[in-house]
Motif scaffolding. Structure first.
Motif, PDB file in Angstrom:
ATOM      1  N   LEU A 149       0.830  -1.206   0.000  1.00 20.92           N
ATOM      2  CA  LEU A 149       0.000   0.000   0.000  1.00 20.92           C
ATOM      3  C   LEU A 149       0.866   1.260   0.000  1.00 20.92           C
ATOM      4  O   LEU A 149       0.606   2.216  -0.745  1.00 20.92           O
ATOM      5  N   THR A 150       1.910   1.261   0.823  1.00 16.93           N
ATOM      6  CA  THR A 150       2.768   2.440   0.923  1.00 16.93           C
ATOM      7  C   THR A 150       3.520   2.693  -0.382  1.00 16.93           C
ATOM      8  O   THR A 150       3.652   3.835  -0.831  1.00 16.93           O
ATOM      9  N   THR A 151       4.002   1.628  -1.019  1.00 18.65           N
ATOM     10  CA  THR A 151       4.716   1.772  -2.286  1.00 18.65           C
ATOM     11  C   THR A 151       3.816   2.379  -3.356  1.00 18.65           C
ATOM     12  O   THR A 151       4.228   3.287  -4.101  1.00 18.65           O
ATOM     13  N   LEU A 152       2.587   1.913  -3.437  1.00 17.01           N
ATOM     14  CA  LEU A 152       1.666   2.417  -4.456  1.00 17.01           C
ATOM     15  C   LEU A 152       1.190   3.831  -4.141  1.00 17.01           C
ATOM     16  O   LEU A 152       0.932   4.620  -5.056  1.00 17.01           O
ATOM     17  N   LEU A 153       1.080   4.173  -2.863  1.00 18.57           N
ATOM     18  CA  LEU A 153       0.776   5.547  -2.488  1.00 18.57           C
ATOM     19  C   LEU A 153       1.938   6.468  -2.863  1.00 18.57           C
ATOM     20  O   LEU A 153       1.730   7.574  -3.375  1.00 18.57           O
ATOM     21  N   SER A 154       3.157   6.009  -2.624  1.00 21.00           N
ATOM     22  CA  SER A 154       4.332   6.807  -2.970  1.00 21.00           C
ATOM     23  C   SER A 154       4.420   7.056  -4.468  1.00 21.00           C
ATOM     24  O   SER A 154       4.850   8.128  -4.909  1.00 21.00           O
ATOM     25  N   ALA A 155       3.994   6.053  -5.254  1.00 20.06           N
ATOM     26  CA  ALA A 155       4.049   6.174  -6.710  1.00 20.06           C
ATOM     27  C   ALA A 155       2.858   6.938  -7.277  1.00 20.06           C
ATOM     28  O   ALA A 155       2.811   7.213  -8.482  1.00 20.06           O
ATOM     29  N   GLY A 156       1.886   7.277  -6.433  1.00 19.60           N
ATOM     30  CA  GLY A 156       0.712   8.003  -6.892  1.00 19.60           C
ATOM     31  C   GLY A 156      -0.294   7.154  -7.635  1.00 19.60           C
ATOM     32  O   GLY A 156      -1.210   7.674  -8.277  1.00 19.60           O
ATOM     33  N   ILE A 157      -0.159   5.822  -7.539  1.00 19.16           N
ATOM     34  CA  ILE A 157      -1.064   4.920  -8.263  1.00 19.16           C
ATOM     35  C   ILE A 157      -2.385   4.782  -7.523  1.00 19.16           C
ATOM     36  O   ILE A 157      -3.445   4.649  -8.138  1.00 19.16           O
ATOM     37  N   ILE A 158      -2.337   4.788  -6.189  1.00 16.28           N
ATOM     38  CA  ILE A 158      -3.569   4.846  -5.402  1.00 16.28           C
ATOM     39  C   ILE A 158      -3.502   6.080  -4.516  1.00 16.28           C
ATOM     40  O   ILE A 158      -2.419   6.617  -4.242  1.00 16.28           O
ATOM     41  N   LYS A 159      -4.667   6.532  -4.068  1.00 16.25           N
ATOM     42  CA  LYS A 159      -4.743   7.690  -3.179  1.00 16.25           C
ATOM     43  C   LYS A 159      -5.118   7.293  -1.751  1.00 16.25           C
ATOM     44  O   LYS A 159      -4.816   8.019  -0.811  1.00 16.25           O
ATOM     45  N   ILE A 160      -5.800   6.153  -1.619  1.00 15.63           N
ATOM     46  CA  ILE A 160      -6.225   5.690  -0.299  1.00 15.63           C
ATOM     47  C   ILE A 160      -5.876   4.218  -0.150  1.00 15.63           C
ATOM     48  O   ILE A 160      -6.204   3.404  -1.021  1.00 15.63           O
ATOM     49  N   GLY A 161      -5.197   3.875   0.941  1.00 15.74           N
ATOM     50  CA  GLY A 161      -4.879   2.481   1.243  1.00 15.74           C
ATOM     51  C   GLY A 161      -5.383   2.127   2.633  1.00 15.74           C
ATOM     52  O   GLY A 161      -5.171   2.893   3.587  1.00 15.74           O
ATOM     53  N   VAL A 162      -6.059   0.973   2.746  1.00 15.54           N
ATOM     54  CA  VAL A 162      -6.626   0.546   4.029  1.00 15.54           C
ATOM     55  C   VAL A 162      -6.233  -0.899   4.308  1.00 15.54           C
ATOM     56  O   VAL A 162      -6.386  -1.771   3.441  1.00 15.54           O
ATOM     57  N   LEU A 163      -5.738  -1.151   5.503  1.00 19.43           N
ATOM     58  CA  LEU A 163      -5.480  -2.509   5.976  1.00 19.43           C
ATOM     59  C   LEU A 163      -6.411  -2.783   7.146  1.00 19.43           C
ATOM     60  O   LEU A 163      -6.500  -1.984   8.080  1.00 19.43           O
ATOM     61  N   ILE A 164      -7.112  -3.933   7.092  1.00 20.03           N
ATOM     62  CA  ILE A 164      -8.002  -4.356   8.171  1.00 20.03           C
ATOM     63  C   ILE A 164      -7.386  -5.598   8.816  1.00 20.03           C
ATOM     64  O   ILE A 164      -7.084  -6.572   8.110  1.00 20.03           O
ATOM     65  N   LEU A 165      -7.208  -5.585  10.116  1.00 17.20           N
ATOM     66  CA  LEU A 165      -6.587  -6.738  10.787  1.00 17.20           C
ATOM     67  C   LEU A 165      -7.062  -6.850  12.229  1.00 17.20           C
ATOM     68  O   LEU A 165      -7.620  -5.906  12.793  1.00 17.20           O
ATOM     69  N   PRO A 166      -6.828  -8.025  12.846  1.00 16.57           N
ATOM     70  CA  PRO A 166      -7.364  -8.289  14.191  1.00 16.57           C
ATOM     71  C   PRO A 166      -6.683  -7.481  15.289  1.00 16.57           C
ATOM     72  O   PRO A 166      -5.507  -7.107  15.195  1.00 16.57           O
ATOM     73  N   SER A 167      -7.449  -7.254  16.354  1.00 16.60           N
ATOM     74  CA  SER A 167      -6.876  -6.713  17.586  1.00 16.60           C
ATOM     75  C   SER A 167      -6.024  -7.792  18.245  1.00 16.60           C
ATOM     76  O   SER A 167      -6.070  -8.971  17.874  1.00 16.60           O
ATOM     77  N   ARG A 168      -5.271  -7.389  19.244  1.00 23.28           N
ATOM     78  CA  ARG A 168      -4.463  -8.361  19.971  1.00 23.28           C
ATOM     79  C   ARG A 168      -5.355  -9.359  20.706  1.00 23.28           C
ATOM     80  O   ARG A 168      -5.054 -10.548  20.781  1.00 23.28           O
ATOM     81  N   ASP A 169      -6.488  -8.892  21.252  1.00 23.51           N
ATOM     82  CA  ASP A 169      -7.390  -9.783  21.985  1.00 23.51           C
ATOM     83  C   ASP A 169      -8.027 -10.810  21.055  1.00 23.51           C
ATOM     84  O   ASP A 169      -8.165 -11.988  21.418  1.00 23.51           O
ATOM     85  N   LEU A 170      -8.426 -10.371  19.859  1.00 23.62           N
ATOM     86  CA  LEU A 170      -8.994 -11.323  18.901  1.00 23.62           C
ATOM     87  C   LEU A 170      -7.931 -12.323  18.461  1.00 23.62           C
ATOM     88  O   LEU A 170      -8.203 -13.524  18.354  1.00 23.62           O
ATOM     89  N   TYR A 171      -6.738 -11.838  18.201  1.00 23.97           N
ATOM     90  CA  TYR A 171      -5.643 -12.701  17.754  1.00 23.97           C
ATOM     91  C   TYR A 171      -5.423 -13.885  18.699  1.00 23.97           C
ATOM     92  O   TYR A 171      -5.139 -15.007  18.265  1.00 23.97           O
ATOM     93  N   THR A 172      -5.573 -13.645  20.000  1.00 22.33           N
ATOM     94  CA  THR A 172      -5.343 -14.700  20.997  1.00 22.33           C
ATOM     95  C   THR A 172      -6.167 -15.950  20.709  1.00 22.33           C
ATOM     96  O   THR A 172      -5.721 -17.069  20.973  1.00 22.33           O
ATOM     97  N   HIS A 173      -7.336 -15.779  20.114  1.00 20.52           N
ATOM     98  CA  HIS A 173      -8.260 -16.891  19.912  1.00 20.52           C
ATOM     99  C   HIS A 173      -8.293 -17.362  18.451  1.00 20.52           C
ATOM    100  O   HIS A 173      -9.142 -18.178  18.084  1.00 20.52           O
ATOM    101  N   LEU A 174      -7.359 -16.857  17.636  1.00 17.82           N
ATOM    102  CA  LEU A 174      -7.289 -17.241  16.229  1.00 17.82           C
ATOM    103  C   LEU A 174      -6.064 -18.108  15.963  1.00 17.82           C
ATOM    104  O   LEU A 174      -5.206 -18.281  16.829  1.00 17.82           O
ATOM    105  N   THR A 175      -5.976 -18.605  14.727  1.00 19.23           N
ATOM    106  CA  THR A 175      -4.831 -19.405  14.292  1.00 19.23           C
ATOM    107  C   THR A 175      -3.527 -18.751  14.720  1.00 19.23           C
ATOM    108  O   THR A 175      -3.335 -17.542  14.535  1.00 19.23           O
ATOM    109  N   ASP A 176      -2.618 -19.520  15.264  1.00 22.35           N
ATOM    110  CA  ASP A 176      -1.364 -19.002  15.796  1.00 22.35           C
ATOM    111  C   ASP A 176      -0.576 -18.227  14.748  1.00 22.35           C
ATOM    112  O   ASP A 176      -0.474 -18.638  13.592  1.00 22.35           O
ATOM    113  N   ARG A 177      -0.027 -17.079  15.175  1.00 20.93           N
ATOM    114  CA  ARG A 177       0.861 -16.227  14.381  1.00 20.93           C
ATOM    115  C   ARG A 177       0.155 -15.454  13.272  1.00 20.93           C
ATOM    116  O   ARG A 177       0.787 -14.922  12.359  1.00 20.93           O
TER     117      ARG A 177
END
Length: 242
Positions: A149-177
């Motif tokens: 996302l950062t590389t494409l923002l730097s190149a001006g190819i995208i204007k908005i980049g979003v990453l969605i990921l678990p909280s630490r508490d949710l991670y505890t109960h999900l697949t390891d790592r």
């Protein structure tokens, strides 16, 4: 499922104040809020991790169920087009690398790997390209997503980049790592610093979490996938899956 918080790592051009961002944000937040378990319950209730014993590894929830529900709602209800491809010319967007001992030629390391696809790629009403990644890989995959996302923002190819990921508490109960905000947190300043090199662009992280935890043995664990870390865990233990 709930979105705990959305962190804007940088926003060059005040894009977060635009109607385009507001519409995009509301769309994917609605999709997150519609992830429930059991289905049609209106909230995401997951089994609490069962700690490992001498004879059995820990039992945790898989992540593919969450990603699949998110993608389904985004496509079927919000009308997004999934798996967008980026056309990025590596040769025109890289700098020469210094060699040691010094040589008189400019050296460019051959590019042997592409970016692959994004979960979602769209054009906003006013023509801004936006990419969204829902993270279900291991922690190294989370780093890769932010780097993409950062590389494409730097190149001006995208204007908005979003990453969605678990909280630490949710991670505890999900697949390891699995990737999670806890393990990314020491590096946020690194990605923030790229904002100084970008004329117009915005990078955001949305942290998601379950609504409730349950110890009910009749509630199945979320299904474990068949690749990567999930596959390793699946070989070690047999859990009740949906």
């Amino acid at each position: 499922m709930k979105a705990l918080r959305t962190m804007i790592l940088f926003d060059q051009g005040n894009l977060s104040q635009t109607v385009d961002w507001a519409n995009l944000y509301e769309s994917y937040i609605r999709s997150i809020s519609h992830i429930d378990h059991p289905i049609d319950s209106g909230k995401l209730t997951i089994r609490r991790m069962i700690k490992k014993t001498k004879s059995q590894s820990a039992q945790r929830n898989g992540v593919q169920f969450l990603r699949r529900r998110f993608l389904d709602y985004m496509v079927k209800v919000e009308k997004w087009i999934p798996e967008g491809k980026i056309h990025y010319d590596h040769d025109t967007n890289r700098s020469a690398i210094q060699l040691y001992p010094p040589e008189s030629i400019n050296y460019f390391e051959p590019i042997t790997s592409g970016f692959g696809e994004f979960d979602f790629l769209t054009q906003t009403t006013n023509g801004m390209a936006a990419a969204i990644e829902w993270e279900t890989g291991n922690i190294s995959s989370s780093h890769r997503s932010l780097n993409k996302l950062t590389t494409l923002l730097s190149a001006g190819i995208i204007k908005i980049g979003v990453l969605i990921l678990p909280s630490r508490d949710l991670y505890t109960h999900l697949t390891d790592r699995i990737g999670n905000i806890g393990e990314l947190s020491p590096y946020l300043n690194f990605w923030q610093s790229f904002g100084n090199t970008i004329q117009s662009g915005m990078l955001a992280i949305t942290v998601v979490e379950h609504d409730e935890l349950s110890d009910d043995p009749n509630l199945p664990f979320l299904a474990v996938g068949n690749d990567g870390r999930a596959a390793e865990g699946k070989k070690k233990t047999q859990s009740h899956e949906i």
